[in-house]
Write an enzyme that holds these catalytic residues in place. Structure first.
Site, PDB file in Angstrom:
ATOM      1  CG  ASP A 170      -2.223   0.797   0.876  1.00 45.65           C
ATOM      2  OD1 ASP A 170      -2.200   1.612  -0.065  1.00 45.65           O
ATOM      3  OD2 ASP A 170      -3.231   0.637   1.580  1.00 45.65           O
TER       4      ASP A 170
HETATM    5  C1  BGC Z   1      -5.157   3.035   0.129  1.00 50.35           C
HETATM    6  C2  BGC Z   1      -5.282   2.001  -0.959  1.00 50.35           C
HETATM    7  C3  BGC Z   1      -5.203   2.675  -2.296  1.00 50.35           C
HETATM    8  C4  BGC Z   1      -3.886   3.424  -2.389  1.00 50.35           C
HETATM    9  C5  BGC Z   1      -3.648   4.067  -3.725  1.00 50.35           C
HETATM   10  C6  BGC Z   1      -3.939   3.941  -0.065  1.00 50.35           C
HETATM   11  O1  BGC Z   1      -3.931   4.984   0.821  1.00 50.35           O
HETATM   12  O2  BGC Z   1      -5.098   2.383   1.374  1.00 50.35           O
HETATM   13  O3  BGC Z   1      -6.473   1.278  -0.806  1.00 50.35           O
HETATM   14  O4  BGC Z   1      -5.343   1.735  -3.329  1.00 50.35           O
HETATM   15  O5  BGC Z   1      -3.860   4.420  -1.389  1.00 50.35           O
HETATM   16  O6  BGC Z   1      -4.448   5.153  -3.932  1.00 50.35           O
END
Ligand code: BGC
Length: 766
Positions: free
Chosen positions: A294
């Site tokens: 993530d």
């Molecule tokens: C979130 C993810 C997301 C990623 C990209 C993160 O902060 O937890 O679910 O896909 O950002 O935007």
């Protein structure tokens, strides 16, 4: 729990023939693997590290902004040098074309990029938030929603979505429950599969297919106290039987990527967890796609106190099985030296790169790296009438009718005067919900517009804002600092209500009150909404209350005071039209809650599939003594239970039968029930099937959903619904962590929600 269960699971799978993961096997194509061999042989170590590096485009941050403000230029340089394998948040046929060109035409080996984006519930045509879609219990509708989203996103250069989020959520304080499918692993698994199939189709190389991501692996929905990014402590029983099943279902459906999670799981950051990533996912489930971290989470291992610096974070991530690094720059900065120093085996890096290249080949990017960047498709396929019609269809199916005591609904379109009340009723932004992709701010059909669209000019529709809420449209600032409501709007609203035949009052949450980073300790209605609701109810008996929110809202006085109540969640671009479809009976509501609505925040976590305590509560009322598992100041039960939802018609269940009273491990029994529409309008019922394992080596829940069928019935019509039960239906990860069914007594239950069930018994023998 760290002991290796992989070999045990493998043996169990063979003995009990728990199906292998065919869709994952299909990701392996010998001709592609040979091409990857050749490519790997040509790649330098730096180029390999580059393939494992994902960077953000120059806008639209969904995480903390990196300190280096000149990163955009630096990244362009990296692109040309093969230092980036994927970009996120670069959107549009044009923008993706330009970026792809930099990579393909300038880098030494010309390896194409994949473009990732959070296409969560629609791209530009916004569908209901995933929690709402789960309320439809309609796998075809949910698959259709993902399909339309993929058609739109793929026409704008995107070939990878970071969805579906399959985290089971039992805590409505956690803002991200809006992004999931609620509290149940079985319903969550069905929704996960529907979404993966919708995004990816059966052929990833189809230009309208985009690669899906099962996220967040694992345990994120169990963040302590419902506080986002918080620590997670769960036992093996809950991990294997509640948290992991939707992930396993997504893997079996052939999902191309997994995203790990921000949380630690029992003391190990998920993105550094070998047990989760290598043993369970890659070995036991045979996952052949790749794992992405993530946003910035590899770097965050330092904050977790798990690594001393970024170099060690990179080491933990790659060795535990995390393949691609989103925005930590850990692999970019340290992978080469970790291999050169001998700390990380090159084979480990090769394996990760192979997985990434495999998905690029399967997407067809080596044949045509520009196939997704097609301006003509972008013009034709995005936000067109057909897609909006699909969004309206899914939206109406996602609405849950919670109360209709005096059968006020559906309203007649001849009603003379309708007073629409509430800030949210005239809000064209909140229905889009959080994570709205490229949905334009203020582009939804508001409830007020929907009602006006539905009735002729003879009907007078008045509007009063009533209570106030802050304007936070499209911004990332906290929406909680509502300006104090001085009540200036109350008088007009009350007067309108006095004059009208019917009131439609809308209460709930703005779009950005739920979603990532939107945890709250108080999930009641904010501001003076409840107060106005009471005043309106005092002057008009015909109030239809519409609750529009991104999570279950706790407000007992609303639930008890309202006689007519629709829970619509955030329904997307066509929200107002879909609500009007239900309000006027053009569509008979069929949604059922995917998450219990608590009475009080003190009951959280609250869920229907709990394990029985040793001193189970005798129930409300006369308990005889206090020594029971219950609150002294409130009933244990939720306000509305999982699976609950009404219709404009009535359904009667009869002839509940099981084909045998005992069953061996190799036999199958049938559970059948007749469902009759005894009312006067056609409607759909979600027939729900639950089991209870009476005693087991590891305790089982008091009931667990094992099947459902959504069935359409005309007035007077009866249909027979059958559920098949075999050993797998009764199996679970037992005390020895093996997936198996244990002989003994089971209850089989069928009904309209998780409370109102017909019950029979079945004995499982060897
Ligand atoms: C979130 C993810 C997301 C990623 C990209 C993160 O902060 O937890 O679910 O896909 O950002 O935007």
């Amino acid at each position: 729990m760290k002991k290796s269960i992989s070999s045990i699971l493998l043996i169990t799978m063979i003995i009990l023939t728990k199906g292998t993961i065919h869709a994952q096997d299909q990701l392996i194509k010998p001709e592609i693997e040979e091409k990857i061999d050749s490519l790997l042989a040509l790649m330098t170590l730096e180029e390999k590290a580059g393939q494992l590096n994902q960077h953000n485009g120059s806008w639209d941050f969904t995480g903390p902004v990196p300190e280096d403000n000149e990163y955009a230029e630096a990244r362009a340089r990296l692109l040309k040098n093969g230092g980036v394998g994927s970009l996120l948040n670069v959107v549009g046929a044009d923008a993706t074309y330009e970026a792809q060109k930099l990579a393909v035409e300038n880098s030494r080996l010309g390896i194409p990029l994949i473009f990732g984006f959070d296409v969560i519930h629609g791209f530009k045509t916004i569908f209901p938030i995933p929690l709402a879609e789960a309320s439809s219990w309609d796998v075809d509708a949910v698959q259709k929603s993902a399909r339309v989203a993929a058609i739109e996103a793929s026409a704008a250069g995107i070939n990878w979505t970071f969805a579906p989020m399959v985290d089971v959520g039992r805590d409505a304080r956690w803002g991200r429950v809006m992004e999931g499918s609620g509290e149940d692993p079985y319903l969550g698994s069905q929704m996960a599969v529907a979404r993966v199939n919708g995004f990816q189709t059966s052929d990833l190389s189809d230009p309208s297919s985009i690669m899906a991501t099962a996220k967040h692996f694992a345990g994120y929905g169990f963040s302590e106290s419902g506080r986002d990014y918080n620590t997670v402590d769960v036992g093996i029983n809950t991990l294997l039987n509640i948290i992991l099943p939707p992930f396993e279902a997504a893997a079996k459906a052939g999902v191309g990527t997994f995203m790990n999670s921000f949380n630690d799981l029992n003391g190990i950051p998920a993105n550094g967890d070998t047990y989760l990533q290598r043993e369970i996912l890659k070995e036991d489930w045979g996952f052949n796609g790749f794992i992405i971290s993530d946003w910035g989470s590899i770097r965050q291992m330092i904050n977790h106190g798990y690594s001393k610096d970024l170099r060690q974070s990179a080491y933990h991530a790659i060795t535990s099985g995390n393949d691609m690094d989103m925005e930590s720059e850990a692999y970019q900065m340290h992978l080469v030296e970790l291999v050169e120093s001998g700390e990380v085996d090159i084979e480990m890096v090769d394996e990760a790169v192979r997985r990434v290249l495999r998905m690029k080949f399967l997407l067809g990017l080596f044949d045509d790296p520009y196939k997704y960047s097609d301006e003509d498709r972008e013009d034709r396929l995005i936000y067109n009438d057909e897609n909006r019609a699909a969004a309206r269809d899914v939206a109406k199916r996602s609405i849950v009718l919670l109360k209709n005591e005096s059968e006020l609904l559906p309203l007649s379109k001849e009603t003379k005067q309708i007073a629409v009340i509430g800030h949210l009723a005239n809000d064209k932004d909140s229905p889009l919900g959080n994570w709205r992709g490229r949905g334009e701010s203020n582009s939804a059909v508001s409830l007020l517009e929907g009602i006006r669209n539905a009735v002729g000019s003879d009907v007078e529709v008045t509007y009063a804002e009533g209570y106030t809420m802050s304007e936070t449209n499209g911004s990332f600032s906290s929406p909680l600092n509502f300006p104090k409501d001085d009540g200036a709007g109350f008088e007009e609203a009350i007067n309108n209500a006095k004059e009208a035949d019917v009131v439609i009052m809308v209460v709930g949450e703005k779009a950005l009150q739920s979603g990532e980073g939107r945890s709250q300790v108080d999930i009641s209605l904010k501001g003076r909404q409840l107060e106005l609701f009471k005043e309106i109810s005092a002057v008009n008996d015909n109030v239809v209350t519409v609750l529009m929110a991104g999570r279950p809202i706790i407000e007992p006085e609303l639930y008890e005071g309202a006689t007519t109540l629709l829970n619509t969640w955030h329904l997307g671009s066509e929200a107002g039209n879909a609500i009007a479809d239900v309000v006027f009976g053009d569509y008979n509501p069929s949604g059922k809650l995917p998450m219990s609505i608590p009475r009080d925040v003190g009951q959280i976590p609250i869920y229907y599939n709990f394990r029985s305590p040793g001193r189970p509560s005798p129930g409300p009322g006369d308990a005889g003594s206090v020594f029971w598992s219950q609150y002294n100041d409130m009933d244990n039960s939720p306000q509305f239970i999982f699976g609950y939802g009404l219709s404009y018609t009535e359904f009667e269940y009869s002839n509940f039968e099981v084909s045998a009273e005992t069953m061996t491990m190799s036999e199958t029994v049938e559970v059948s029930v007749d469902v009759t529409n005894t009312g006067s309008v056609a409607g759909e019922e979600v027939v729900q099937f639950y089991i209870k394992d009476h005693f087991a080596t590891a305790m089982r829940p008091v009931k667990e959903l094992k099947g459902f069928e959504k069935v359409m019935l005309n007035p007077g019509e009866t249909k027979s619904i059958t559920f098949m039960v075999d050993w797998e239906t009764l199996a679970y990860y037992a005390a020895d962590e093996q997936f198996k069914a244990e002989p003994g007594m089971f209850s089989l239950m069928v009904g309209t929600n998780s409370n109102d069930l017909m019950i029979t018994d079945l004995e499982l023998t060897r």
